[in-house]
Design a protein around this motif. Structure first.
Motif, PDB file in Angstrom:
ATOM      1  N   ARG A 151       0.549  -1.467  -0.149  1.00  0.00           N
ATOM      2  CA  ARG A 151       0.386   0.162  -0.281  1.00  0.00           C
ATOM      3  C   ARG A 151       0.700   1.062  -0.211  1.00  0.00           C
ATOM      4  N   GLN A 152       1.750   1.360   0.835  1.00  0.00           N
ATOM      5  CA  GLN A 152       2.767   2.197   0.752  1.00  0.00           C
ATOM      6  C   GLN A 152       3.566   2.537  -0.663  1.00  0.00           C
ATOM      7  N   ARG A 155       1.378   3.877  -2.808  1.00  0.00           N
ATOM      8  CA  ARG A 155       1.128   5.190  -2.499  1.00  0.00           C
ATOM      9  C   ARG A 155       2.227   6.894  -3.240  1.00  0.00           C
ATOM     10  N   GLN A 158       1.095   6.817  -6.525  1.00  0.00           N
ATOM     11  CA  GLN A 158       0.430   8.352  -6.693  1.00  0.00           C
ATOM     12  C   GLN A 158       0.550   8.862  -6.522  1.00  0.00           C
TER      13      GLN A 158
END
Length: 165
Positions: A151-152, A155, A158
């Motif tokens: 997830r990191q 991110r 993104q």
């Protein structure tokens, strides 16, 4: 009723004093029930944030109702801010005290989220140092750390994509 007090005017639409009093009691009772229910939901949210270190999610069954309640409160805060200084009020408006309590809770949740992120980062750092490799998705005790790390990384991508646009 008060406007016609002392006059002989009556209508089938007029309330008796007793009826008016009964309605007033009922309205106060409904208001206190609403305040009680708000207090219950606030405490549920407070407990959830303290226990999980994050806000409730819309896609998790048992969290969904609390998520929607929290979002309604945030909309009500914005409405309160938009109507500041006007005489407009609604039964749906938050009291200033409620809005302040929610703001304190949100700040607390943000600091809890940052704290939890730091904890997870330290877990990953320790894992990498100890094992010399990334956590694996197919190993039970490593699975949560693996998903957090992914997830990191998403991110980060993104952020990089947003900077490039």
């Amino acid at each position: 009723l008060e406007d016609n007090e002392g006059s002989d005017y009556t209508s089938s639409m007029d309330l008796t004093e007793e009826q008016a009093n009964r309605l007033a009691v009922l309205q106060r009772s409904a208001a206190s029930t609403t305040e009680f229910r708000w207090e219950q939901r606030f405490e549920e949210l407070e407990t959830f944030l303290r226990t999980h270190g994050r806000k409730p999610r819309s896609n998790v069954g048992e969290e969904r109702n609390l998520y929607h309640w929290m979002n309604r409160q945030q909309k009500r805060i914005r409405q309160l801010e938009d109507n500041e200084g006007s005489d407009y009020t609604s039964s749906m408006d938050l009291t200033e005290e409620q809005a302040n309590r929610l703001a304190v809770l949100q700040r607390s949740a943000a600091s809890t989220t940052e704290f939890r992120w730091e904890q997870r980062f330290e877990e990953l750092e320790t894992f990498l140092r100890t094992h010399g490799r990334k956590p694996r998705s197919n190993v039970g005790e490593e699975r949560n750390l693996y998903h957090w790390m992914n997830r990191q990384q998403k991110r980060i991508r993104q952020l990089e994509d947003n900077e490039g646009s």
